[in-house]
Design a protein around this motif. Structure first.
Motif, PDB file in Angstrom:
ATOM      1  N   LEU A  21      -0.894 -56.912  27.910  1.00 30.16           N
ATOM      2  CA  LEU A  21       0.431 -57.386  27.516  1.00 30.16           C
ATOM      3  C   LEU A  21       0.341 -58.140  26.196  1.00 30.16           C
ATOM      4  O   LEU A  21      -0.680 -58.761  25.901  1.00 30.16           O
ATOM      5  N   PRO A  22       1.404 -58.114  25.413  1.00 35.28           N
ATOM      6  CA  PRO A  22       1.416 -58.893  24.170  1.00 35.28           C
ATOM      7  C   PRO A  22       1.283 -60.393  24.463  1.00 35.28           C
ATOM      8  O   PRO A  22       1.663 -60.854  25.540  1.00 35.28           O
ATOM      9  N   GLU A  23       0.776 -61.126  23.519  1.00 37.82           N
ATOM     10  CA  GLU A  23       0.615 -62.571  23.638  1.00 37.82           C
ATOM     11  C   GLU A  23       1.923 -63.224  24.088  1.00 37.82           C
ATOM     12  O   GLU A  23       2.991 -62.930  23.549  1.00 37.82           O
ATOM     13  N   GLY A  24       1.845 -64.073  25.093  1.00 35.86           N
ATOM     14  CA  GLY A  24       3.011 -64.803  25.575  1.00 35.86           C
ATOM     15  C   GLY A  24       3.838 -64.085  26.616  1.00 35.86           C
ATOM     16  O   GLY A  24       4.739 -64.663  27.201  1.00 35.86           O
ATOM     17  N   MET A  25       3.574 -62.816  26.867  1.00 37.22           N
ATOM     18  CA  MET A  25       4.336 -62.066  27.863  1.00 37.22           C
ATOM     19  C   MET A  25       3.570 -62.058  29.185  1.00 37.22           C
ATOM     20  O   MET A  25       2.376 -61.825  29.211  1.00 37.22           O
ATOM     21  N   ARG A  26       4.268 -62.323  30.292  1.00 33.83           N
ATOM     22  CA  ARG A  26       3.644 -62.347  31.603  1.00 33.83           C
ATOM     23  C   ARG A  26       4.493 -61.529  32.573  1.00 33.83           C
ATOM     24  O   ARG A  26       5.711 -61.527  32.481  1.00 33.83           O
ATOM     25  N   LEU A  27       3.829 -60.859  33.505  1.00 39.09           N
ATOM     26  CA  LEU A  27       4.561 -60.170  34.572  1.00 39.09           C
ATOM     27  C   LEU A  27       4.785 -61.125  35.726  1.00 39.09           C
ATOM     28  O   LEU A  27       5.873 -61.297  36.209  1.00 39.09           O
ATOM     29  N   SER A  28       3.729 -61.747  36.210  1.00 38.19           N
ATOM     30  CA  SER A  28       3.821 -62.780  37.237  1.00 38.19           C
ATOM     31  C   SER A  28       2.492 -63.505  37.265  1.00 38.19           C
ATOM     32  O   SER A  28       1.437 -62.891  37.129  1.00 38.19           O
ATOM     33  N   GLY A  29       2.547 -64.798  37.425  1.00 38.29           N
ATOM     34  CA  GLY A  29       1.322 -65.580  37.454  1.00 38.29           C
ATOM     35  C   GLY A  29       0.493 -65.346  36.209  1.00 38.29           C
ATOM     36  O   GLY A  29       1.006 -65.220  35.110  1.00 38.29           O
ATOM     37  N   PRO A  30      -0.826 -65.260  36.386  1.00 34.89           N
ATOM     38  CA  PRO A  30      -1.710 -65.124  35.223  1.00 34.89           C
ATOM     39  C   PRO A  30      -1.944 -63.678  34.771  1.00 34.89           C
ATOM     40  O   PRO A  30      -2.812 -63.421  33.958  1.00 34.89           O
ATOM     41  N   LYS A  31      -1.191 -62.720  35.281  1.00 34.18           N
ATOM     42  CA  LYS A  31      -1.417 -61.318  34.909  1.00 34.18           C
ATOM     43  C   LYS A  31      -1.326 -61.125  33.404  1.00 34.18           C
ATOM     44  O   LYS A  31      -0.385 -61.570  32.765  1.00 34.18           O
ATOM     45  N   GLN A  32      -2.314 -60.450  32.857  1.00 30.38           N
ATOM     46  CA  GLN A  32      -2.358 -60.194  31.421  1.00 30.38           C
ATOM     47  C   GLN A  32      -2.258 -58.707  31.104  1.00 30.38           C
ATOM     48  O   GLN A  32      -2.332 -58.323  29.955  1.00 30.38           O
ATOM     49  N   THR A  33      -2.162 -57.861  32.137  1.00 33.60           N
ATOM     50  CA  THR A  33      -2.104 -56.417  31.920  1.00 33.60           C
ATOM     51  C   THR A  33      -0.943 -55.796  32.688  1.00 33.60           C
ATOM     52  O   THR A  33      -0.495 -56.321  33.699  1.00 33.60           O
ATOM     53  N   PHE A  34      -0.490 -54.685  32.172  1.00 30.96           N
ATOM     54  CA  PHE A  34       0.517 -53.863  32.848  1.00 30.96           C
ATOM     55  C   PHE A  34      -0.212 -52.638  33.374  1.00 30.96           C
ATOM     56  O   PHE A  34      -1.019 -52.037  32.663  1.00 30.96           O
ATOM     57  N   GLY A  35       0.040 -52.274  34.601  1.00 34.47           N
ATOM     58  CA  GLY A  35      -0.644 -51.121  35.170  1.00 34.47           C
ATOM     59  C   GLY A  35       0.305 -50.097  35.741  1.00 34.47           C
ATOM     60  O   GLY A  35       1.449 -50.396  36.092  1.00 34.47           O
ATOM     61  N   CYS A  36      -0.191 -48.870  35.806  1.00 37.08           N
ATOM     62  CA  CYS A  36       0.553 -47.804  36.469  1.00 37.08           C
ATOM     63  C   CYS A  36      -0.437 -46.909  37.204  1.00 37.08           C
ATOM     64  O   CYS A  36      -1.589 -46.778  36.799  1.00 37.08           O
ATOM     65  N   SER A  37       0.027 -46.342  38.289  1.00 41.42           N
ATOM     66  CA  SER A  37      -0.748 -45.360  39.049  1.00 41.42           C
ATOM     67  C   SER A  37       0.106 -44.118  39.199  1.00 41.42           C
ATOM     68  O   SER A  37       1.280 -44.212  39.569  1.00 41.42           O
ATOM     69  N   LEU A  38      -0.487 -42.976  38.894  1.00 44.34           N
ATOM     70  CA  LEU A  38       0.219 -41.698  38.990  1.00 44.34           C
ATOM     71  C   LEU A  38      -0.485 -40.814  40.004  1.00 44.34           C
ATOM     72  O   LEU A  38      -1.693 -40.638  39.943  1.00 44.34           O
ATOM     73  N   TRP A  39       0.271 -40.259  40.921  1.00 46.56           N
ATOM     74  CA  TRP A  39      -0.230 -39.379  41.962  1.00 46.56           C
ATOM     75  C   TRP A  39       0.029 -37.953  41.487  1.00 46.56           C
ATOM     76  O   TRP A  39       1.177 -37.523  41.401  1.00 46.56           O
ATOM     77  N   PHE A  40      -1.035 -37.235  41.144  1.00 46.83           N
ATOM     78  CA  PHE A  40      -0.924 -35.886  40.581  1.00 46.83           C
ATOM     79  C   PHE A  40      -1.241 -34.815  41.625  1.00 46.83           C
ATOM     80  O   PHE A  40      -2.140 -34.987  42.443  1.00 46.83           O
ATOM     81  N   ASP A  41      -0.534 -33.693  41.537  1.00 48.85           N
ATOM     82  CA  ASP A  41      -0.904 -32.482  42.260  1.00 48.85           C
ATOM     83  C   ASP A  41      -1.602 -31.584  41.249  1.00 48.85           C
ATOM     84  O   ASP A  41      -0.994 -31.137  40.281  1.00 48.85           O
ATOM     85  N   VAL A  48       3.582 -36.485  41.609  1.00 43.74           N
ATOM     86  CA  VAL A  48       4.219 -36.493  42.923  1.00 43.74           C
ATOM     87  C   VAL A  48       4.829 -37.860  43.219  1.00 43.74           C
ATOM     88  O   VAL A  48       5.883 -37.959  43.837  1.00 43.74           O
ATOM     89  N   ASP A  49       4.170 -38.921  42.758  1.00 39.56           N
ATOM     90  CA  ASP A  49       4.667 -40.273  42.974  1.00 39.56           C
ATOM     91  C   ASP A  49       4.058 -41.171  41.906  1.00 39.56           C
ATOM     92  O   ASP A  49       3.095 -40.782  41.237  1.00 39.56           O
ATOM     93  N   ALA A  50       4.638 -42.356  41.747  1.00 41.33           N
ATOM     94  CA  ALA A  50       4.156 -43.283  40.724  1.00 41.33           C
ATOM     95  C   ALA A  50       4.454 -44.713  41.145  1.00 41.33           C
ATOM     96  O   ALA A  50       5.387 -44.962  41.914  1.00 41.33           O
ATOM     97  N   ALA A  51       3.638 -45.641  40.641  1.00 39.22           N
ATOM     98  CA  ALA A  51       3.863 -47.069  40.880  1.00 39.22           C
ATOM     99  C   ALA A  51       3.517 -47.832  39.608  1.00 39.22           C
ATOM    100  O   ALA A  51       2.630 -47.429  38.857  1.00 39.22           O
ATOM    101  N   PHE A  52       4.241 -48.932  39.390  1.00 31.65           N
ATOM    102  CA  PHE A  52       4.078 -49.738  38.185  1.00 31.65           C
ATOM    103  C   PHE A  52       4.072 -51.213  38.553  1.00 31.65           C
ATOM    104  O   PHE A  52       4.692 -51.602  39.543  1.00 31.65           O
ATOM    105  N   THR A  53       3.409 -52.040  37.750  1.00 34.86           N
ATOM    106  CA  THR A  53       3.388 -53.479  38.003  1.00 34.86           C
ATOM    107  C   THR A  53       4.555 -54.125  37.277  1.00 34.86           C
ATOM    108  O   THR A  53       4.486 -54.409  36.085  1.00 34.86           O
ATOM    109  N   PHE A  54       5.643 -54.337  37.992  1.00 33.82           N
ATOM    110  CA  PHE A  54       6.833 -54.992  37.459  1.00 33.82           C
ATOM    111  C   PHE A  54       7.299 -56.052  38.427  1.00 33.82           C
ATOM    112  O   PHE A  54       7.084 -55.942  39.640  1.00 33.82           O
ATOM    113  N   LEU A  55       7.962 -57.058  37.926  1.00 37.16           N
ATOM    114  CA  LEU A  55       8.583 -58.048  38.799  1.00 37.16           C
ATOM    115  C   LEU A  55       9.850 -57.487  39.434  1.00 37.16           C
ATOM    116  O   LEU A  55      10.094 -57.671  40.610  1.00 37.16           O
ATOM    117  N   ALA A  56      10.663 -56.813  38.670  1.00 33.53           N
ATOM    118  CA  ALA A  56      11.941 -56.296  39.156  1.00 33.53           C
ATOM    119  C   ALA A  56      11.771 -54.891  39.720  1.00 33.53           C
ATOM    120  O   ALA A  56      11.300 -53.990  39.025  1.00 33.53           O
TER     121      ALA A  56
END
Length: 110
Positions: A21-41, A48-56
Motif C-alpha cells: 500500500l502507498p505510504e499512509g494508507m491502511r486497510l485495517s490495523g497494521p496491514k501494509q499490503t493489499f491481497g487478492c486470491s483468484l480461483w482458476f479453472d 471461478v471465484d475471487a477474494a480481496f482484502t478490503f474493509l468494506a
C-alpha cells in the motif's frame, strides 16, 4: 465440499497476489499490503471465484463481480480497463498490481 461443484475439480487452482500500500494508507490495523486470491479453472483459464482484502464488503463484492467469469490472462486488458474506468479508489494501482501478480503466479504454475 460439494463433489458436484465444479470449483472443486482437479482442474482448479488458487493463485494469490499482493502489493504494498502507498505510504499512509491502511486497510485495517497494521496491514501494509493489499491481497487478492483468484480461483482458476485450468481447463479454460476462467476465474471461478475471487477474494480481496478490503474493509468494506461492497468493495470486495464489486471487484469479485468484475473478475469472476473472466479468462485470464486472455481478458487482462479488458479487466484492467474496467478497473481503471469503474474503480475510483486511492488504491486503484495497488489493486491492479495485486491482480497482475496473481495472474502471473497462475501462469507460472502451468
Amino acid at each position: 465440499m460439494n463433489p458436484a461443484d465444479s470449483r472443486f475439480s482437479d482442474s482448479c487452482v488458487l493463485a494469490s497476489g499482493c502489493a504494498p500500500l502507498p505510504e499512509g494508507m491502511r486497510l485495517s490495523g497494521p496491514k501494509q499490503t493489499f491481497g487478492c486470491s483468484l480461483w482458476f479453472d485450468r481447463t479454460d483459464d476462467r476465474v471461478v471465484d475471487a477474494a480481496f482484502t478490503f474493509l468494506a464488503g461492497i468493495s470486495e463484492q464489486y471487484l469479485t463481480d468484475l473478475v469472476v467469469g473472466r479468462r485470464l490472462p486472455h481478458e487482462w486488458n479488458e479487466l484492467e480497463q474496467k478497473v481503471r474506468e469503474h474503480v475510483f479508489a486511492p488504491a486503484q494501482a495497488v489493486i491492479l498490481q495485486a491482480l497482475r501478480t496473481a495472474v502471473d503466479r497462475y501462469l507460472d504454475s502451468r
